[in-house]
Scaffold this active site. Sequence first.
Site, PDB file in Angstrom:
ATOM      1  CG  ASN A   1      -6.555  -0.740   1.461  1.00 39.11           C
ATOM      2  OD1 ASN A   1      -5.708  -0.378   0.711  1.00 39.11           O
ATOM      3  ND2 ASN A   1      -5.899  -1.374   2.598  1.00 39.11           N
TER       4      ASN A   1
ATOM      5  CG  HIS B   1      -3.115   3.483   2.630  1.00 43.81           C
ATOM      6  ND1 HIS B   1      -3.426   3.209   1.240  1.00 43.81           N
ATOM      7  CD2 HIS B   1      -3.094   2.524   3.217  1.00 43.81           C
ATOM      8  CE1 HIS B   1      -3.779   1.767   1.181  1.00 43.81           C
ATOM      9  NE2 HIS B   1      -3.558   1.248   2.545  1.00 43.81           N
TER      10      HIS B   1
ATOM     11  CB  CYS C   1      -0.900  -0.026   1.151  1.00 46.50           C
ATOM     12  SG  CYS C   1      -2.144  -1.515   1.323  1.00 46.50           S
TER      13      CYS C   1
HETATM   14  N1  COA Z   1     -18.259  -7.894  10.244  1.00 45.98           N
HETATM   15  C1  COA Z   1     -18.760  -7.949  11.766  1.00 45.98           C
HETATM   16  N2  COA Z   1     -17.862  -8.453  12.848  1.00 45.98           N
HETATM   17  C2  COA Z   1     -16.388  -8.496  12.426  1.00 45.98           C
HETATM   18  C3  COA Z   1     -15.843  -8.367  11.263  1.00 45.98           C
HETATM   19  C4  COA Z   1     -16.953  -8.044  10.117  1.00 45.98           C
HETATM   20  N3  COA Z   1     -16.619  -7.763   8.731  1.00 45.98           N
HETATM   21  N4  COA Z   1     -14.616  -8.400  11.258  1.00 45.98           N
HETATM   22  C5  COA Z   1     -14.475  -8.468  12.308  1.00 45.98           C
HETATM   23  N5  COA Z   1     -15.641  -8.589  13.273  1.00 45.98           N
HETATM   24  C6  COA Z   1     -15.741  -9.056  14.758  1.00 45.98           C
HETATM   25  C7  COA Z   1     -14.551  -9.605  15.262  1.00 45.98           C
HETATM   26  O1  COA Z   1     -14.627 -10.931  15.022  1.00 45.98           O
HETATM   27  C8  COA Z   1     -14.546  -9.168  16.719  1.00 45.98           C
HETATM   28  O2  COA Z   1     -15.455  -9.904  17.328  1.00 45.98           O
HETATM   29  P1  COA Z   1     -15.352 -10.391  18.857  1.00 45.98           P
HETATM   30  O3  COA Z   1     -15.120  -9.159  19.715  1.00 45.98           O
HETATM   31  O4  COA Z   1     -16.397 -11.265  19.101  1.00 45.98           O
HETATM   32  O5  COA Z   1     -14.033 -11.455  18.791  1.00 45.98           O
HETATM   33  C9  COA Z   1     -15.138  -7.912  16.533  1.00 45.98           C
HETATM   34  O6  COA Z   1     -15.640  -7.564  15.295  1.00 45.98           O
HETATM   35  C10 COA Z   1     -14.000  -6.639  16.655  1.00 45.98           C
HETATM   36  O7  COA Z   1     -13.020  -6.857  15.849  1.00 45.98           O
HETATM   37  P2  COA Z   1     -11.731  -5.953  15.830  1.00 45.98           P
HETATM   38  O8  COA Z   1     -10.831  -6.588  15.088  1.00 45.98           O
HETATM   39  O9  COA Z   1     -11.593  -5.594  17.284  1.00 45.98           O
HETATM   40  O10 COA Z   1     -12.530  -4.897  15.239  1.00 45.98           O
HETATM   41  P3  COA Z   1     -11.773  -3.180  14.952  1.00 45.98           P
HETATM   42  O11 COA Z   1     -12.612  -2.445  15.334  1.00 45.98           O
HETATM   43  O12 COA Z   1     -10.275  -3.427  15.117  1.00 45.98           O
HETATM   44  O13 COA Z   1     -11.859  -3.394  13.284  1.00 45.98           O
HETATM   45  C11 COA Z   1     -10.699  -3.485  11.458  1.00 45.98           C
HETATM   46  C12 COA Z   1     -11.284  -4.542  12.610  1.00 45.98           C
HETATM   47  C13 COA Z   1      -9.866  -4.657  10.718  1.00 45.98           C
HETATM   48  C14 COA Z   1     -11.576  -2.775  10.681  1.00 45.98           C
HETATM   49  C15 COA Z   1      -9.294  -2.564  11.770  1.00 45.98           C
HETATM   50  O14 COA Z   1      -8.547  -3.408  12.707  1.00 45.98           O
HETATM   51  C16 COA Z   1      -8.694  -2.011  10.645  1.00 45.98           C
HETATM   52  O15 COA Z   1      -8.984  -1.403   9.795  1.00 45.98           O
HETATM   53  N6  COA Z   1      -7.162  -2.306  10.851  1.00 45.98           N
HETATM   54  C17 COA Z   1      -6.269  -1.836   9.862  1.00 45.98           C
HETATM   55  C18 COA Z   1      -6.650  -2.780   8.612  1.00 45.98           C
HETATM   56  C19 COA Z   1      -5.803  -1.966   7.540  1.00 45.98           C
HETATM   57  O16 COA Z   1      -5.782  -1.113   7.176  1.00 45.98           O
HETATM   58  N7  COA Z   1      -5.086  -2.815   6.631  1.00 45.98           N
HETATM   59  C20 COA Z   1      -4.164  -2.383   5.681  1.00 45.98           C
HETATM   60  C21 COA Z   1      -3.272  -1.295   5.883  1.00 45.98           C
HETATM   61  S1  COA Z   1      -2.470  -0.939   4.535  1.00 45.98           S
END
Ligand code: COA
Length: 321
Positions: free
Chosen positions: A278, A248, A112
């Site tokens: 993304n 980004h 990215c």
């Molecule tokens: N729909 C519903 N629930 C979901 C889900 C989805 N698509 N994806 C994850 N969950 C659930 C998880 O299983 C977790 O459940 P639990 O509490 O029962 O275990 C809960 O939602 C919270 O998950 P968590 O990972 O803590 O959520 P978050 O607020 O951190 O959001 C992302 C997850 C992936 C959106 C976030 O961490 C993120 O954006 N990270 C960076 C990703 C990124 O930018 N990557 C590329 C960089 S170049």
Amino acid sequence: MYGRIIGSGAYLPARRLDNHELERMVDTSDEWIRARTGIVRRAIAAEGEYTSDLAEAAAREAIAASGVSLSQIDLIIVATTTPDLVFPSTATLVQHRLGIRGCPAFDIQAVCAGFIYALDVVDKYMRSGACRCALVIGAETFSRIVDWTDRTTCVLFGDGAGAMVIKSDDEPGILSTHVHADGAYKELLWVPVGVSTGNAEVEAGRAFTRMKGNEVFRWAVTAMSDIAVEALRHNGLSIEDLDWLVPHQANVRIIQAIGKRLRLPPEKVVVTVAEHGNTSAASVPLAFDTAVRDGRFKHGDLILLEGFGGGFTWGSALIRY
Ligand code: COA
């Protein structure tokens, strides 16, 4: 000599996948995706539509906007994590489609942050006088390396391409670039197989993105905040001097957290993640082109572009528009 952006272009595949459609594919909801990521829909390449197709379309638009002729282009760089082929590079495929011959053409793989890495290279070519007119493209068919049964990743990514034509000029243009990498974080965001390590997995269509979202989130916010300060300090400028931030586009909460840390008003931040998801190396040039075309950027504006991706890799380019 400096590099100056004289034209930009973008391309999104026709098919849009919205959150409601994802609700029928995995255990997720439109509310969850919007609240946690800000994403509403993403473009998905059609079967038989490849990264080079997206790259070519964006490139043609950027070239048309720039007014340069194809014969003037003397460097082509494509930033991509999802090249059409193992080799030759997507850049040479695009070069051939455009009917350009002889100039250097190569791909950059920094996930990215790839487009920022490409700008860093172009800046060095321009300053050394080795190139006068570069075509720089970020293009991805990221949907091909997404596990569409994994709700923690599949809701995040999309396909697309963005491009810029950068011409040498005695006034900047690109004021500075800063790029970084730290390979210690490989397993937080990666596709754990590849040509050398597991061709069978690749052939079986199991080359998928794996991510520890929470940790990536924290890292992305810190790195993209720190590099904004690094770029501005390097140029003797402050946050008040900045007209626009084009970060980004991974998650609106990451973008908001960076804005907050930098004390940058939200109206100065370009956000396109709702419509694009993304798109990895395409995300920054896609967001840039959106703001060019809706008339937000004015001649002389100070714009900071930032990328962050797997590796980790991260970087910035500060430009005078
Ligand atoms: N729909 C519903 N629930 C979901 C889900 C989805 N698509 N994806 C994850 N969950 C659930 C998880 O299983 C977790 O459940 P639990 O509490 O029962 O275990 C809960 O939602 C919270 O998950 P968590 O990972 O803590 O959520 P978050 O607020 O951190 O959001 C992302 C997850 C992936 C959106 C976030 O961490 C993120 O954006 N990270 C960076 C990703 C990124 O930018 N990557 C590329 C960089 S170049």
